[in-house]
Design an enzyme around this catalytic site. Structure first.
Site, short mmCIF file in Angstrom:
data_model
loop_
_atom_site.label_atom_id
_atom_site.label_comp_id
_atom_site.label_asym_id
_atom_site.label_seq_id
_atom_site.Cartn_x
_atom_site.Cartn_y
_atom_site.Cartn_z
N SER A 66 -13.59 -3.65 2.22
CA SER A 66 -14.56 -2.93 1.38
C SER A 66 -15.99 -3.16 1.86
CB SER A 66 -14.44 -3.32 -0.10
OG SER A 66 -13.19 -2.94 -0.61
N PRO A 67 -16.26 -3.05 3.18
CA PRO A 67 -17.60 -3.35 3.69
C PRO A 67 -18.65 -2.32 3.27
CG PRO A 67 -16.26 -2.42 5.43
CD PRO A 67 -15.34 -2.65 4.26
N LEU A 68 -18.20 -1.17 2.79
CA LEU A 68 -19.14 -0.16 2.29
C LEU A 68 -19.05 -0.04 0.77
CD1 LEU A 68 -18.66 2.61 5.01
CD2 LEU A 68 -20.50 0.93 4.83
N PHE A 80 -19.30 3.49 -1.34
CA PHE A 80 -20.57 3.80 -2.02
C PHE A 80 -21.76 3.69 -1.09
CE2 PHE A 80 -24.29 2.74 -4.55
CZ PHE A 80 -24.28 3.78 -5.48
N TYR A 138 0.84 -1.19 0.00
CA TYR A 138 0.00 0.00 0.00
C TYR A 138 0.89 1.25 0.00
CZ TYR A 138 -3.87 -3.10 1.44
OH TYR A 138 -4.81 -4.10 1.51
N SER A 175 -22.09 4.40 1.90
CA SER A 175 -22.26 5.53 2.83
C SER A 175 -23.34 6.48 2.32
CB SER A 175 -20.95 6.29 2.99
OG SER A 175 -20.60 6.95 1.78
N ALA A 176 -23.73 6.30 1.05
CA ALA A 176 -24.75 7.15 0.40
C ALA A 176 -24.32 8.61 0.33
CB ALA A 176 -26.10 7.01 1.11
N HIS A 179 -1.66 -12.24 0.77
CA HIS A 179 -2.52 -11.24 0.14
C HIS A 179 -3.37 -11.83 -1.00
CE1 HIS A 179 -2.54 -6.57 -0.27
NE2 HIS A 179 -3.73 -7.07 -0.43
#
Length: 333
Positions: free
Chosen positions: A210-212, A216, A56, A218-219, A132
């Site tokens: 990437s739980p959201l 995205f 990263y 999060s709106a 990974h």
């Protein structure tokens, strides 16, 4: 903050912090001082689980994130669990924004990686060390054997697999017990739910990255949202295109409706949904903002009943959604 156990004995905050976006994939790296302060705030809020990886970074500093995380968390080292990863590098000759991954888990490469990660993190051990991505040229049993040696040597205390399937999990676990898998998971990416039975059978935790859906859910984004063309992966993700936003209107409406009923935000509902599905599941949303850090932590306090989760699942099964970013392609070396 609530806490959960991964595997047999690795206790972590119920919501972890994915640190990748501070250095990589979401535009130019954030200000070091600001991120150092943010990581300290996270510890104050009760976060104990911090996720990074040796890759990263940027072309100029490929290991930027491990260095940042290691330095920022050094004063709190005895209070936190640090996870990092080995086994890939990027195809820097590619012109793609999201460059293909080149897996490499040869034992000698792992040995060099762990030593370098320990130095960058400024620690004498890594709490959770993930492969990974699978390497098609190195059997996972061989990788697990190296992990067993590193645990005996005290260089790592637990290990895991990222983006793993059932066969790989079973083969690896038979050689050296796997503490957790780290796979993609969100309301828009549910294809790994089929792994729940094997994880329960083998007492393995699920760390959801990437739980959201890359933010995205999060709106907070709309058709007019703009992203840096060369450094922000969201610029090429299907859910963020104008067409994708339009396709996902029903999904976002559903989440907003549930959020209103729970006096929560859409992002909190998205995280609470997965927290309420399984007790061994820990999401690691990323952020560069203190208010979002607090918001994400608050998701652990939102309760959804088993029936509410079941209803949400049925609605997610039937609702129209766009494609969602499913990960970076691997190339054979």
């Amino acid at each position: 903050m609530q806490y959960r156990t991964l595997g047999e004995d690795l206790t972590v905050s119920a919501v972890g912090l994915g640190c990748m976006g501070m250095s990589h994939a979401y535009g130019a790296p954030a200000d070091k001082k600001e991120m150092t302060e943010l990581l300290a705030e996270a510890v104050d809020m009760g976060y104990t689980f911090f996720d990074t990886a040796e890759v990263y970074g940027t072309p100029e500093n490929p290991h930027h994130n491990e260095e940042l995380v290691g330095e920022a968390l050094r004063p709190y080292r005895d209070k936190v669990v640090i996870a990092t990863k080995f086994g890939i590098y990027f195809d820097m000759e590619s012109k793609q924004v999201n460059k293909p991954l080149l897996p490499d888990s040869r034992p000698e490469v792992i040995r060099a990686s762990v030593e370098n990660s320990l130095k960058r993190l400024g620690t004498d051990h890594i709490d959770l060390y993930y492969q990974h991505r699978a390497d098609p040229f190195v059997p996972v049993e061989e990788v697990a054997g190296v992990m067993q040696e590193l645990i005996r040597e005290g260089k790592i205390t637990h290990w895991g697999l990222s983006e793993a399937d059932e066969e790989t999990i079973r083969r690896a676990h038979a050689v050296c017990p796997v503490t957790a898998i780290q796979n993609r998971y969100s309301m828009m990416a549910r294809w790994y739910e089929k792994l729940f039975p094997v994880l329960e059978e083998q007492h393995i935790g699920y760390v959801a990255f990437s739980p959201l859906a890359n933010g995205f859910l999060s709106a907070k984004y709309g058709k007019d949202s703009k992203f840096e063309a060369n450094t922000d992966y969201r610029s090429v993700m299907p859910q963020f295109t104008p067409e994708g936003v339009e396709q996902n209107e029903k999904l976002l409406k559903l989440i907003r409706t549930v959020a209103e009923g729970k006096h929560a935000t859409p992002g909190q509902v998205s995280l609470a949904w997965m927290l309420c599905k399984k007790p061994y599941l820990v999401p690691i949303p990323g952020t560069r903002k203190a208010d979002r850090l607090r918001e994400n932590a608050g998701a652990a306090d939102i309760e959804l009943t088993e029936k509410e989760v079941e209803i949400l699942d049925k609605q997610l099964d039937s609702i129209e959604m766009s494609d969602v970013f499913g990960g970076t392609a691997c190339k054979c070396r």
